[in-house]
Design an enzyme around this catalytic site. Structure first.
Site, PDB file in Angstrom:
ATOM      1  N   TYR A 193      -6.266  18.437  -9.886  1.00 45.16           N
ATOM      2  CA  TYR A 193      -6.656  17.204  -9.196  1.00 45.16           C
ATOM      3  C   TYR A 193      -7.568  16.381 -10.091  1.00 45.16           C
ATOM      4  O   TYR A 193      -7.382  15.173 -10.248  1.00 45.16           O
ATOM      5  CB  TYR A 193      -7.338  17.536  -7.876  1.00 45.16           C
ATOM      6  CG  TYR A 193      -7.753  16.315  -7.084  1.00 45.16           C
ATOM      7  CD1 TYR A 193      -6.808  15.551  -6.406  1.00 45.16           C
ATOM      8  CD2 TYR A 193      -9.086  15.923  -7.010  1.00 45.16           C
ATOM      9  CE1 TYR A 193      -7.171  14.436  -5.680  1.00 45.16           C
ATOM     10  CE2 TYR A 193      -9.463  14.800  -6.292  1.00 45.16           C
ATOM     11  CZ  TYR A 193      -8.511  14.062  -5.628  1.00 45.16           C
ATOM     12  OH  TYR A 193      -8.869  12.951  -4.916  1.00 45.16           O
ATOM     13  N   GLY A 248      -5.008   5.343   3.664  1.00 45.97           N
ATOM     14  CA  GLY A 248      -3.848   4.462   3.710  1.00 45.97           C
ATOM     15  C   GLY A 248      -3.555   3.976   5.110  1.00 45.97           C
ATOM     16  O   GLY A 248      -3.332   2.779   5.338  1.00 45.97           O
ATOM     17  N   SER A 286     -11.324   8.964  -6.960  1.00 46.55           N
ATOM     18  CA  SER A 286     -12.219   9.913  -6.302  1.00 46.55           C
ATOM     19  C   SER A 286     -13.451  10.035  -7.176  1.00 46.55           C
ATOM     20  O   SER A 286     -13.393   9.768  -8.386  1.00 46.55           O
ATOM     21  CB  SER A 286     -11.532  11.281  -6.176  1.00 46.55           C
ATOM     22  OG  SER A 286     -12.457  12.299  -5.879  1.00 46.55           O
ATOM     23  N   GLY A 336       1.468   5.286   0.517  1.00 46.64           N
ATOM     24  CA  GLY A 336       0.893   6.413   1.246  1.00 46.64           C
ATOM     25  C   GLY A 336       0.095   5.999   2.465  1.00 46.64           C
ATOM     26  O   GLY A 336      -1.112   6.266   2.543  1.00 46.64           O
ATOM     27  N   ILE A 375       0.848  -1.197   0.000  1.00 43.17           N
ATOM     28  CA  ILE A 375       0.000   0.000   0.000  1.00 43.17           C
ATOM     29  C   ILE A 375       0.877   1.238   0.000  1.00 43.17           C
ATOM     30  O   ILE A 375       1.740   1.395   0.871  1.00 43.17           O
ATOM     31  CB  ILE A 375      -0.924   0.034   1.238  1.00 43.17           C
ATOM     32  CG1 ILE A 375      -1.703  -1.286   1.374  1.00 43.17           C
ATOM     33  CG2 ILE A 375      -1.874   1.220   1.158  1.00 43.17           C
ATOM     34  CD1 ILE A 375      -2.534  -1.374   2.647  1.00 43.17           C
TER      35      ILE A 375
END
Length: 280
Positions: A149, A16, A136, A10, A8
């Site tokens: 982003y 995370g 997201s 972050g 994983i």
């Protein structure tokens, strides 16, 4: 749920950290990347046998490949790769500096791409595995003041949707997780705001200032529950290509996609007008 080995990126905060904590409590082995080990000192102390903490800057692409290669060599098999490292950058497109633009692309987009690409040969060789990309609902819905982003999330969604079709035959499943707003450091700590211009005062591009102010409103998403749903998704077969978390995020995404489809449907004649006539 069977115990697995997970890599994983972050894990120092947010999803995370929460995923790592939950998985370690259940006896899983975790290779977790951070930029500062002090943020996960509790996990290092409490899980010395099952938590392997690695320093990684995901903008260092050779370092990503080196870490992935070393991890597979050490553990023999890694069942799940979670590409989670990333951050938010707020401000109108004109306000952003070139360095800010380049850094968020290198972190959120290219870093994720290189992590996945580095893992694919190993997953293919071992006969399969699961890749989870934390995206997201901003990979489907765009708001002013968050252009870069959105650029990274729209980009990684296209990449993963394509790669999922390439590697399905190797028993490698890819899932894009699309969380809505959550009460994590991502929103209330690590989010970066560019140097704002007075010309944009009162402009929708600065609406994010209210969103980032926890005293005015709190995001509805519970990171503990969200992390649990992400972990549970590994049990689903076949791997879902997308999984959205948060009722507001789902409603906003459905509304946006319906409007997008309706707009396309109005263009039937326009689209057809550019084809060669039948028989030519």
């Amino acid at each position: 749920m069977n115990n697995r080995t997970w890599l994983i990126s972050g894990v120092s905060s947010g999803f995370g950290y929460e995923m790592t904590r939950q998985l370690l409590e259940k006896g899983n082995k975790i290779i977790g990347t951070v930029r500062n080990k002090s943020k996960v000192a509790d996990l290092i102390e409490n899980y010395p046998e099952t938590f392997s903490c690695e320093i990684l800057d995901v903008t260092d692409f050779p370092a990503i490949r080196n870490l992935v290669d070393r991890s597979f060599e050490k553990f023999g098999r890694i069942d799940v790769i979670i590409s989670n490292a990333g951050y938010g950058l707020f401000g109108a497109a004109e306000e952003l500096s070139d360095d800010e633009v380049n850094h968020i692309i290198a972190t959120n987009l290219t870093g994720s791409i290189q992590l996945i690409r580095s893992a694919l040969p190993h997953l293919r060789t071992q006969g399969g595995g699961r890749i989870i990309q934390i995206s997201s609902y901003g990979g489907q819905v765009a708001f002013p003041g968050n252009s870069m982003y959105h650029a990274t999330k729209f980009g990684i969604e296209g990449f993963c949707e394509s790669v999922a079709q390439e590697v399905e035959a190797f028993n490698i499943g890819i899932t894009l997780v699309e969380p809505g707003g959550a009460r994590t450091e991502f929103r209330y700590g690590s989010a970066q705001v560019t140097k704002l211009m007075t010309e944009y005062e009162g402009n929708p591009a600065h609406n994010f200032l209210n969103m980032l102010d926890a005293s005015k409103s709190l995001a509805p998403g519970d990171p503990v529950r969200m992390a649990a749903r992400i972990i549970e998704s590994v049990e689903l077969e076949p791997a879902p290509i997308r999984m959205i978390l948060g009722s507001h995020a789902l409603a906003s995404t459905i509304s946006t996609l319906k409007a997008r489809v309706a707009d396309y449907e109005k263009q039937t004649e326009l689209a057809a007008s550019t084809d060669f006539p039948a028989g030519e």
